[in-house]
Design a protein around this motif. Structure first.
Motif, PDB file in Angstrom:
ATOM      1  N   GLU A 274       0.781  -1.242   0.048  1.00 16.12           N
ATOM      2  CA  GLU A 274      -0.140   0.019   0.025  1.00 16.12           C
ATOM      3  C   GLU A 274       0.919   1.156   0.012  1.00 16.12           C
ATOM      4  OE1 GLU A 274      -2.653  -0.088   3.290  1.00 16.12           O
ATOM      5  OE2 GLU A 274      -3.235  -2.360   2.840  1.00 16.12           O
TER       6      GLU A 274
ATOM      7  N   TYR B  81       2.304   1.690  -3.582  1.00 16.16           N
ATOM      8  CA  TYR B  81       1.232   2.242  -4.307  1.00 16.16           C
ATOM      9  C   TYR B  81       0.971   3.415  -4.119  1.00 16.16           C
ATOM     10  CZ  TYR B  81      -3.517   2.222  -6.404  1.00 16.16           C
ATOM     11  OH  TYR B  81      -4.357   2.538  -7.564  1.00 16.16           O
ATOM     12  N   LYS B  82       0.863   4.230  -2.845  1.00 18.26           N
ATOM     13  CA  LYS B  82       0.584   5.449  -2.942  1.00 18.26           C
ATOM     14  C   LYS B  82       1.703   6.340  -3.174  1.00 18.26           C
ATOM     15  CE  LYS B  82      -2.466   4.667   1.126  1.00 18.26           C
ATOM     16  NZ  LYS B  82      -2.823   4.761   2.808  1.00 18.26           N
TER      17      LYS B  82
ATOM     18  N   GLN C 225       1.621   6.014  -7.365  1.00 20.72           N
ATOM     19  CA  GLN C 225       0.243   6.481  -8.132  1.00 20.72           C
ATOM     20  C   GLN C 225       0.031   7.979  -8.620  1.00 20.72           C
ATOM     21  OE1 GLN C 225      -2.437   6.865  -4.218  1.00 20.72           O
ATOM     22  NE2 GLN C 225      -3.669   6.337  -5.955  1.00 20.72           N
TER      23      GLN C 225
ATOM     24  N   SER D  86      -5.937  -7.186  -5.539  1.00 20.15           N
ATOM     25  CA  SER D  86      -5.971  -5.875  -4.406  1.00 20.15           C
ATOM     26  C   SER D  86      -7.202  -6.374  -3.224  1.00 20.15           C
ATOM     27  CB  SER D  86      -6.533  -4.676  -5.164  1.00 20.15           C
ATOM     28  OG  SER D  86      -6.619  -3.593  -3.850  1.00 20.15           O
TER      29      SER D  86
ATOM     30  N   LEU E 106      -8.302   0.480  -5.022  1.00 18.51           N
ATOM     31  CA  LEU E 106      -7.070   0.665  -5.560  1.00 18.51           C
ATOM     32  C   LEU E 106      -7.235  -0.231  -6.946  1.00 18.51           C
ATOM     33  CD1 LEU E 106      -5.024  -0.367  -2.490  1.00 18.51           C
ATOM     34  CD2 LEU E 106      -5.832   1.913  -3.407  1.00 18.51           C
TER      35      LEU E 106
ATOM     36  N   SER F 158      -6.282  -2.609  -9.609  1.00 15.53           N
ATOM     37  CA  SER F 158      -6.002  -4.003  -9.411  1.00 15.53           C
ATOM     38  C   SER F 158      -6.132  -4.796 -10.791  1.00 15.53           C
ATOM     39  CB  SER F 158      -6.777  -4.731  -8.324  1.00 15.53           C
ATOM     40  OG  SER F 158      -6.578  -6.076  -7.988  1.00 15.53           O
TER      41      SER F 158
END
Length: 434
Positions: free
Chosen positions: A257, A260-261, A264, A275, A280, A282
């Motif tokens: 996570e 990803y953040k 992104q 996911s 999110l 996926s």
């Protein structure tokens, strides 16, 4: 090769070791025993299975004649309870001198039984650093006559975060010889042992062997911490013309996570494999990610139960190494060596992960080349654990900011140091009205 006099082991010990099935010394014993018996501090670096623990146990047993006095002469530190049990079992196999008393110390409910065992007499103490320190502070471990301090699997002791008890114990021993056995040497390990090692000899044992199978091209980036890993990944992903399709492997969902953040906000697409959050991006399969033209990065949480079709993904980045080395090795095997390989495997590793890297290299039979860190990479500073004084200062500051903390102590003239009866209070109130 039989045990020779050059190793300077006591005859009784040579006999017991031979009877136990050790008919000759390994390379590590040939290169270290003379130095150890001579009293020198030694650092032994070698892969699992090369004979490091056997060497340490021989060094410990060689300290004794046939009249031990029940006061600790050897303190043998290991990372966990399983290691304590393993070392004690191996000592019993190699030792015919049953007058030597061996006591194991490790975290367990209650401490009284181990205190009693120490009081009954201990010549060799095999312990985890935290429990040895706890019993030392309770005056149950006498370190004044210790002649040999052994750190076995020292890299794992560091990984467990046990540097402080090791340092305190080493500093408490008046004078002794120090032996350190480890699979890897890195900055954290050096920082732990440097204060007490005295001009040590470093012996490195190489047992990589021949390559067992064809692998994809690999490169290792050795970085100081997690934050620098994140910076390095972001730096690589800026070059979306080169890194067109990337699978990034991590060990936990929180790490997935976080990455990803972090990624992104980029123009190129980032997604998770299977996911666990609907909001999110996926993909349900690796194949779908390969087919998607608007996604560059797929973040995958390591799972021992899944075999993934990673063909045609140009870059495989292990942000974290899986706990099981076979998972990594399976991904690295090139099943079509006759075809020109366009897959590059990149691994990020901190000091604490270098042990796992060494295990992989030994299993594969080849070294992973070390990559040079980019000049524009931002190196994050280490976040040190707060000291006792810093914790106390933080607690005091928190108390100041607590509700009601802004009120000051009353002036002496306003302080209530009395307690009137209800009738007297009523009379005083009436007087104020007139």
């Amino acid at each position: 090769m039989a045990w020779s006099e050059k190793l300077k082991l006591k005859k009784g010990l040579v006999l017991s070791v031979t009877q136990a099935g050790y008919h000759g010394p390994k390379e590590v014993q040939q290169r270290t025993m003379a130095r150890i018996v001579g009293g020198q501090d030694v650092i032994v670096v070698g892969p699992e299975g090369c004979g490091k623990s056997t060497t340490a146990i021989l060094a410990a047993l060689n300290k004794f004649n046939y009249t031990p006095d029940g006061i600790p002469k050897v303190l043998y530190l290991v990372p966990d309870k399983e290691s304590v049990d393993r070392v004690i079992e191996q000592i019993s196999q190699l030792n015919n001198n049953k007058s030597i008393s061996v006591v194991g110390l490790f975290a367990a409910p209650g401490i009284e039984a181990q205190m009693d065992a120490m009081a009954d007499g201990a010549d060799i103490v095999v312990a985890t650093p935290d429990r040895a320190r706890a019993i030392y502070l309770k005056l149950g471990l006498d370190v004044n006559k210790i002649e040999l301090l052994v750190l076995d699997d020292a890299d794992l002791i560091v990984k467990q975060g046990l540097q402080l008890p090791v340092a305190e114990l080493a500093n408490s021993i008046p004078k002794c010889q120090h032996l350190v056995f480890t699979e890897v040497v890195h900055d954290r390990l050096n920082k732990m042992i440097a204060p007490f090692m005295k001009q040590p000899a470093t012996i490195e044992i190489e047992e990589i062997g021949e390559p067992l199978f064809e692998t994809h091209p690999q490169v290792l980036y050795h970085v100081p911490n997690f934050g620098t890993k994140v910076n390095l990944l972001n730096l690589f992903m800026q070059d979306d013309e080169l890194f067109t399709k990337v699978a990034v492997f991590v060990n936990t969902r929180p790490t997935a996570e976080k990455l990803y953040k972090t990624l992104q906000n980029r123009k190129t697409g980032v997604a998770l494999l299977n996911s666990w959050f609907f909001e999110l991006n996926s993909f349900d399969s690796i194949h779908d990610f390969k087919e998607a033209t608007d996604f560059q990065v797929l973040i995958v949480v390591n799972d021992a139960g899944k075999k993934l079709d990673l063909d045609d993904i140009p870059f495989l980045i292990h942000f974290e190494l899986p706990e099981e080395k076979d998972i990594y090795i399976e991904r690295m095997i090139n099943h079509s060596p006759e075809v020109e390989d366009e897959i590059m495997a990149i691994t990020f590793a901190t000091d604490l992960e270098l042990t796992q890297v060494k295990k992989i290299e030994q299993a594969v039979g080849t070294r992973i080349p070390l990559g040079e860190l980019p000049e524009d990479l931002i190196i994050e500073k280490e976040r040190k654990a707060p000291t006792a004084e810093e914790k106390k200062a933080a607690a005091a500051k928190a108390d100041e900011n607590a509700p009601g903390a802004a009120f000051h102590e009353k002036k002496a003239s306003n302080a209530k140091t009395y307690n009137y009866r209800a009738g007297l209070k009523a009379k005083m109130s009436n007087k104020r009205k007139h």
